[in-house]
Scaffold this active site. Structure first.
Site, PDB file in Angstrom:
ATOM      1  N   ASP A 187       6.954  12.216   3.860  1.00 49.41           N
ATOM      2  CA  ASP A 187       7.926  10.848   3.429  1.00 49.41           C
ATOM      3  C   ASP A 187       8.794  10.630   5.246  1.00 49.41           C
ATOM      4  O   ASP A 187       9.987   8.957   5.138  1.00 49.41           O
ATOM      5  CB  ASP A 187       8.137  10.940   2.269  1.00 49.41           C
ATOM      6  N   ASP A 238      11.216   4.958   4.362  1.00 52.52           N
ATOM      7  CA  ASP A 238       9.998   4.655   4.263  1.00 52.52           C
ATOM      8  C   ASP A 238       9.788   4.148   2.220  1.00 52.52           C
ATOM      9  O   ASP A 238      10.003   5.235   1.711  1.00 52.52           O
ATOM     10  CB  ASP A 238       9.168   5.366   4.327  1.00 52.52           C
ATOM     11  N   GLU A 289      10.369  -0.365   5.835  1.00 49.79           N
ATOM     12  CA  GLU A 289       8.204  -1.040   6.377  1.00 49.79           C
ATOM     13  C   GLU A 289       8.101  -1.793   5.120  1.00 49.79           C
ATOM     14  O   GLU A 289       9.196  -1.596   4.589  1.00 49.79           O
ATOM     15  CB  GLU A 289       8.094   0.382   5.900  1.00 49.79           C
TER      16      GLU A 289
END
Length: 168
Positions: free
Chosen positions: A143, A11, A71
């Site tokens: 996160d 991420d 992502e």
């Protein structure tokens, strides 16, 4: 018979980049590890990008994932924020590519849908579902939970692809 994949999810972020690793075990997923690369907001951009790339490579070297997923950049109203996120994503992708890992990419809504059933889930919902899906005692840092969600999404996507290929 081949070994099950070990999947690293990333991420990316310009202040914090989360990472999470899962491994399929039968019909469930098992946590291998997770964490957050926290970046010094006072450091220049090049230094922060180097930290992301270096730390992602260290995670790869330590945990030996066989696959990676990251992502996609979410473009909101602030193009400068999207640019910073894209730079962080690029630094992580370079580290993954340098390690020779195949990298899957997923839009945020697809990741959320894979984990929660809704592409509009908020971060707390994602964290709670990651906890439940992996059988964890507590919700990981935001996160790290988001990175685990990316890894879970990839695991489910690749499992679906294997099932589809096996039926042909």
């Amino acid at each position: 018979m081949t070994d099950p994949p070990v999947i690293l999810g990333i991420d990316p972020g310009s202040r914090a980049t989360g990472w999470g690793i899962v491994r399929p075990l039968g019909t469930r997923l098992v946590l291998v590890g997770c964490g957050v690369v926290r970046l010094d907001p006072g450091a220049d951009v090049a230094t922060r990008l180097l930290v992301i790339a270096t730390r992602v490579r260290q995670v790869v070297d330590e945990h030996k994932p066989t696959h990676a997923a990251i992502e996609d950049v979410f473009v909101n109203r602030d193009p400068r924020a999207a640019l910073k996120l894209g730079q962080a994503r690029g630094a992580a992708m370079v580290a993954l590519a340098a390690a020779g890992l195949p990298v899957g990419t997923y839009p945020p809504a697809v990741v959320k849908r894979a984990v929660t059933g809704s592409g509009r889930a908020d971060k707390s919902q994602v964290g709670r579902m990651v906890r439940a899906l992996l059988g964890l005692e507590r919700v990981p840092a935001t996160d790290a939970a988001d990175a685990l969600a990316v890894a879970i999404c990839h695991a489910r996507s690749t499992a679906l692809a294997r099932l589809t290929a096996a039926r042909r």
